[in-house]
Structures are given as structure tokens and as C-alpha cells.
Design an enzyme around this catalytic site. Structure first.
Site, PDB file in Angstrom:
ATOM      1  N   GLU A   1      26.815  -7.873  16.459  1.00 12.53           N
ATOM      2  CA  GLU A   1      25.926  -6.860  15.873  1.00 12.53           C
ATOM      3  C   GLU A   1      25.859  -5.645  16.784  1.00 12.53           C
ATOM      4  O   GLU A   1      25.082  -5.595  17.730  1.00 12.53           O
ATOM      5  CB  GLU A   1      24.531  -7.436  15.651  1.00 12.53           C
ATOM      6  CG  GLU A   1      23.588  -6.513  14.899  1.00 12.53           C
ATOM      7  CD  GLU A   1      24.057  -6.245  13.466  1.00 12.53           C
ATOM      8  OE1 GLU A   1      24.525  -5.120  13.208  1.00 12.53           O
ATOM      9  OE2 GLU A   1      23.967  -7.147  12.611  1.00 12.53           O
TER      10      GLU A   1
ATOM     11  N   GLU B   1      22.274  -0.634  17.120  1.00 13.19           N
ATOM     12  CA  GLU B   1      21.161  -0.894  18.036  1.00 13.19           C
ATOM     13  C   GLU B   1      19.802  -0.625  17.402  1.00 13.19           C
ATOM     14  O   GLU B   1      19.675   0.143  16.454  1.00 13.19           O
ATOM     15  CB  GLU B   1      21.282  -0.002  19.287  1.00 13.19           C
ATOM     16  CG  GLU B   1      22.559  -0.180  20.063  1.00 13.19           C
ATOM     17  CD  GLU B   1      23.597   0.879  19.721  1.00 13.19           C
ATOM     18  OE1 GLU B   1      24.534   1.072  20.513  1.00 13.19           O
ATOM     19  OE2 GLU B   1      23.449   1.510  18.638  1.00 13.19           O
TER      20      GLU B   1
ATOM     21  N   SER C   1      22.961  -2.885  25.971  1.00 16.10           N
ATOM     22  CA  SER C   1      22.651  -1.454  25.841  1.00 16.10           C
ATOM     23  C   SER C   1      21.895  -0.880  27.038  1.00 16.10           C
ATOM     24  O   SER C   1      22.256  -1.156  28.171  1.00 16.10           O
ATOM     25  CB  SER C   1      21.974  -1.157  24.503  1.00 16.10           C
ATOM     26  OG  SER C   1      22.833  -1.540  23.437  1.00 16.10           O
TER      27      SER C   1
ATOM     28  N   CYS D   1      21.135  -3.882  21.438  1.00 15.56           N
ATOM     29  CA  CYS D   1      21.982  -4.298  20.324  1.00 15.56           C
ATOM     30  C   CYS D   1      21.957  -5.817  20.189  1.00 15.56           C
ATOM     31  O   CYS D   1      21.140  -6.504  20.794  1.00 15.56           O
ATOM     32  CB  CYS D   1      23.405  -3.784  20.531  1.00 15.56           C
ATOM     33  SG  CYS D   1      24.198  -4.420  22.030  1.00 15.56           S
TER      34      CYS D   1
ATOM     35  N   SER E   1      29.783  -0.332  27.834  1.00 15.89           N
ATOM     36  CA  SER E   1      28.498   0.360  27.855  1.00 15.89           C
ATOM     37  C   SER E   1      28.509   1.382  28.984  1.00 15.89           C
ATOM     38  O   SER E   1      29.096   1.137  30.045  1.00 15.89           O
ATOM     39  CB  SER E   1      27.336  -0.622  28.074  1.00 15.89           C
ATOM     40  OG  SER E   1      27.108  -1.415  26.934  1.00 15.89           O
TER      41      SER E   1
ATOM     42  N   HIS F   1      27.828   2.915  23.674  1.00 12.82           N
ATOM     43  CA  HIS F   1      28.014   1.465  23.567  1.00 12.82           C
ATOM     44  C   HIS F   1      29.072   1.183  22.512  1.00 12.82           C
ATOM     45  O   HIS F   1      29.062   1.782  21.433  1.00 12.82           O
ATOM     46  CB  HIS F   1      26.691   0.778  23.229  1.00 12.82           C
ATOM     47  CG  HIS F   1      25.615   1.085  24.232  1.00 12.82           C
ATOM     48  ND1 HIS F   1      25.562   0.487  25.462  1.00 12.82           N
ATOM     49  CD2 HIS F   1      24.599   1.978  24.200  1.00 12.82           C
ATOM     50  CE1 HIS F   1      24.545   0.983  26.146  1.00 12.82           C
ATOM     51  NE2 HIS F   1      23.948   1.889  25.403  1.00 12.82           N
TER      52      HIS F   1
END
Length: 523
Positions: free
Chosen positions: A40, A43, A102, A116, A394, A414
């Protein structure tokens, strides 16, 4: 936990420059990090303001505001969110935390937290309010028992936003649906407003915000109730933010790009194997160039042996990077023992073969991300980047204003590059007026790094009281219509309390991937 600097030969690392802010790396948190299951990418983004600006902190608060809070206390809050601190870049105006999921930015007057994956960001909000009250001493009140904390600071404003999830069924806590998130926020604050911006059956973006001088939900038990201290700021205090922005050559604006369906070739940059190969090529190229330079300018080692001590020290410095410290480069001048004999004799650093900050810096440079706010324009800028195993990236950028007395801003990037869920985000509050470029130019530069099949842009900008007819954000929106290689599909402008919001959605002309992967289509 150690305070350290990334070696100077890693270009654009936070410690590669003189006068660098302190970089703290959490070695324990970086052990065995693996992005394999981080599907996923989109964010959750939270901003909590406790005053209108860093120059208008309430008198009761500590002089440094939130920046005086020790990192160990923030880590306790982040445990509730289910993420860890990888490293910290500290500066006078803002502390940038690079997280396992993140980023977090701590200013004297506000906190920005972006996470995230399946993190539970809103679970950390009551703790943030408690920390602001007990440690930073912002005005506070007894909290409602449903908030999960005994006391809570009274925010100036609160903003929460996110893109529609790709895999909403995997979310936890209050993040299983937008309805649950709104309910969670409404339990904390009075008068909050929730929006869904964009097409319900297409790409869309959610926003929750409170009005200035936010009020907390009062305690549920009357006999325990205390008067809530509402920040009744005088007019001079209310306009302090506008004056501060003018003095510091910038406005309060946030640009966010949310990109999906990354081009596979561009996404390869964010895989560990690819980055390590790039680093290896750069390393041996630099070694070769140094060797050629030494031969060209210093002559043979025999010639240097006859020269002065300064020449001897100079050639030692050049050679020292490419041979063992125990070797005396002047002890034997035969070809067999020369430190400049062969590239094959060089040892490739272990740091450039494994995940971490070293390869993160390589990717930041090779991908072009470090050039978005180049050192030629921002000589004091610092980038703290991390590359994950087997892929994922990141980075936080701390961008001091090039103008004397200006504010320090940030950007954060990210990347989840796996093709079945590829995603990248770019966010910054560096004012367009400071860059000397149009917002559309920054968007174009970032989009060319990732080449997404589709992407959304949100531009959140404070209103200019002197520009009543057409706001700044609306003017910029008109100039954002054309992004080379893309067609603009959706355009929405919202006039909010104190801010203008522009939302735009684009698709690449040659994109053949079909309809967006929505994941989440209901409220």
C-alpha cells in the site's frame, strides 16, 4: 543508536557538506528491513498546527515549541502508529525524521506525519496532543475519555488527507474506511469538515480539516470538566503568519504529486540490485579518474619521493581511498605493488551492496531527485535517503532558503516500484516564488523521473488577502494545464477557510493500462 555521518564520498549525503545539520541514524531500526510486503503505497498525511507560525507561539509554550521534544518521546508516539525512525536530520527550523514507513517533520509550531502501508497514523494523534501539552507546554484542557489521553493541547488547525487506498481491506484501526477516519477525528475536534475530491468512480482524494482556533471535543463527564482555553489571538497575532511569510520570502503552500503505474524502466532505479550496479560503476569510474589525475599532476611516485612533504601527503590522500591503510605507497615503486595498478584490485564497499542510506544517496543522485532543488540554488540543502530490500525508496530533503533570514522548507519522496502496485509520491512546501520556477515546471521535472501512467496533483495554498478576485492557487492551476506527455482529465478548485485547494488528475497519452485500480470506491 548512534550519531554519525555518511562518508564524504557518498555524494549529496546529509554529512557531505561543511556545517551540515546533525544526522542521527537508528541502526537497530534498519536491521532486516524488507519492503517485499509493503504493497500500500498511498500515504496518510496529518498536519497538526499549534500556532499560525513559528513566530507566534503562545506565551505559555516553551520557546522552541515542538522542537524541544526529545526524539525518544516521538518514538513512543510512533510505536502507536506502527513505524520506526531510521534517521533524523536536525536543523534550526525543522527536524526531519525518515521513517520505516515514510516521514515526519517537526517544526516549532506544527508537526507533519506521513505514513504508508498499514500504519495506524490516527492512533498516534491523541499522543501528539498530549506531548504538545505536557512537554511543549501548549495551552491545553482535560481530554474526553474517548480520546485515549488525560490531557490534550488545543491545536490551531488540523489537516488530514490521503488518496483512495489500493488495498483498503488490509488497513487496520480507524483506517478501514474514510467514514471511520472522519468519525475518529470528529471525536477529537468540534466543527471539522470532511471532503471527497475527485470522481467517486475514478481517482479521488480525501481531506479533513478544522477551522482556525480549533476546539477540542469537551470532556464527556460534566463534574470533571474544565474550561477549554480557546486561542483568542489578537489581530496582531493573527496577522503574524502573513508578515512572517512575506519576510521569509515565501507563502504557506504544499504541493503533492501522487503517482501510480510507474514506467517499469524508470521504476528499476529503485531496486537494490540496479542501484548497487550503478554505485559500482560510479565507484570504479571515480577510482580510475583519481588514478589518472594523480599520474597527470603528480608524476611518478619516484618523482614525488624526491619532492617535498606536501607532495607526498597529496598523493597519499589520493591513493588512500583505493588501498589498504597499512600499505606505504612510498615503500616500493614497482608496478606489482602500486596502489594504482588495476581496477580489479579495488574492493567495492559493502555499504554499496546492501540496503541503507549509502545506496539511498546513490539513487537520489542517479534518478535526478537531488536535482529538483539543486545545490547550485540551495547550497545548504540536505537529502537523507534510504533504499530498501529488495526495492523501495524514501527520502527527506531539508531546504533552507537561499536568502538570508529565510525559512527552512522540506520535500519528501516515497517509492513502491513493484509493477503490480507501483506508486510514488512527492511532496514539498518550498514556495514556488523562491525557486524562480513555475509550479508546472517542478511537476514536469518530477514526473519525468517516474513516468507514471497516471498521477494526481494537489496544491494547497494560503489565500492572499490582497488578491480577492483570483487567488494565487487558481492562477497556478491555469498554468498547470499542460504537462508534457500527459492529458489533464480532471480539475477541481476549492475555496476553503484561509486556503485554496487545486486538485488535478492526469493520464499519460500512451497509457494503455485501462481504468484506475480504485480499491476504495465508497465513503
Amino acid at each position: 543508536m548512534v550519531n554519525t555521518g555518511i562518508p564524504n564520498n557518498y555524494t549529496a549525503s546529509p554529512s557531505s557538506f561543511s556545517g551540515t545539520p546533525l544526522l542521527t541514524i537508528n541502526r537497530e531500526a534498519t536491521i532486516d528491513l524488507d519492503s517485499t510486503n509493503s504493497f500500500e503505497g498511498p500515504e496518510k498525511l496529518l498536519e497538526v498546527w499549534f500556532s499560525a507560525s513559528a513566530h507566534s507561539l503562545p506565551e505559555a509554550s516553551t520557546p522552541g515549541g515542538l522542537k524541544i521534544v526529545p526524539s525518544e518521546i516521538w518514538k513512543e508516539m510512533l510505536d502507536l502508529v506502527n513505524c520506526k525512525v531510521l534517521s533524523i536530520v536536525e536543523s534550526e527550523d525543522v527536524d526531519a525524521y525518515l521513517l520505516s514507513e515514510s516521514s515526519m517533520f517537526v517544526f516549532p509550531h506544527k508537526l507533519i506525519l506521513k505514513t504508508c502501508g498499514t500504519t495506524t497514523l490516527l492512533s498516534g494523534l491523541p499522543k501528539i496532543l498530549e506531548i504538545a501539552a505536557l512537554v511543549a507546554k501548549f495551552p491545553h484542557s482535560l481530554a474526553n475519555a474517548t480520546r485515549g489521553t488525560a490531557t490534550a493541547a488545543i491545536p490551531y488547525r488540523v489537516f488530514y488527507s490521503r488518496k483512495n487506498f489500493l488495498f483498503p481491506d488490509r488497513q487496520r484501526g480507524p483506517h478501514r474506511s474514510w467514514r471511520n477516519e472522519v468519525s475518529s477525528l470528529d471525536r477529537l475536534f468540534l466543527g471539522g469538515s470532511a471532503y471527497m475530491i475527485g470522481k467517486m468512480n475514478g481517482e479521488h482524494w480525501y481531506l479533513y480539516l478544522t477551522e482556525p482556533n480549533t476546539m477540542l471535543t469537551p470532556p464527556a463527564t460534566p463534574e470533571r470538566e474544565q474550561p477549554i482555553k480557546v486561542l483568542d489571538l489578537p489581530e496582531s497575532r493573527l496577522t503574524a503568519k502573513a508578515r512572517s511569510m512575506e519576510e521569509n520570502d515565501g507563502q504557506d503552500e504544499t504541493l503533492e504529486l501522487l503517482m501510480t503505474d510507474l514506467d517499469p524502466q524508470n521504476a528499476k532505479q529503485f531496486y537494490l540490485d540496479h542501484a548497487s550496479a550503478v554505485a559500482e560503476g560510479q565507484y570504479f569510474q571515480q577510482a580510475h579518474e583519481a588514478r589518472v589525475d594523480a599520474r597527470k599532476h603528480l608524476g611518478s611516485i619516484n618523482d614525488v619521493e624526491k619532492g617535498g612533504e606536501a607532495e607526498r601527503n597529496e598523493v597519499r590522500d589520493l591513493a588512500g581511498r583505493f588501498c589498504d591503510d597499512s600499505v606505504d605507497i612510498f615503500s616500493n615503486t614497482s608496478d606489482d605493488n602500486s596502489p594504482f595498478a588495476s581496477d580489479d584490485e579495488l574492493t567495492f564497499p559493502q555499504e554499496l551492496t546492501t540496503e541503507g542510506h549509502a545506496l539511498g544517496t546513490v539513487v537520489s543522485d542517479s534518478s535526478g531527485l537531488s536535482a529538483v532543488y539543486p545545490s547550485s540554488k540551495y547550497p545548504d540543502a540536505r537529502i537523507d535517503a534510504y533504499l530498501f530490500t529488495p526495492c523501495g525508496f524514501s527520502a527527506n530533503g531539508v531546504i533552507p532558503s537561499p536568502n538570508a533570514g529565510g525559512s527552512t522548507h522540506y520535500f519528501t519522496v516515497h517509492v513502491t516500484p513493484e509493477p503490480h502496485c507501483s506508486y510514488a509520491s512527492f511532496e514539498t512546501n518550498v514556495p514556488a516564488s523562491q525557486t524562480g520556477r513555475e509550479t508546472a515546471e517542478v511537476i514536469q521535472q518530477v514526473v519525468e523521473i517516474f513516468k507514471p501512467g497516471r498521477f494526481s496533483v494537489t496544491l494547497f495554498e494560503a489565500k492572499d488577502p490582497a488578491d480577492e478576485d483570483v487567488g494565487i492557487a487558481k492562477k497556478k492551476a491555469n498554468k498547470m494545464e499542460i504537462i508534457k506527455g500527459y492529458r489533464r482529465v480532471d480539475r477541481i478548485v476549492h475555496d476553503l477557510e484561509g486556503y485554496e485547494l487545486v486538485f488535478k488528475y492526469y493520464e499519460r497519452f500512451d497509457w494503455e493500462g485501462g481504468a484506475p485500480r480504485l480499491g476504495e470506491v465508497s465513503f
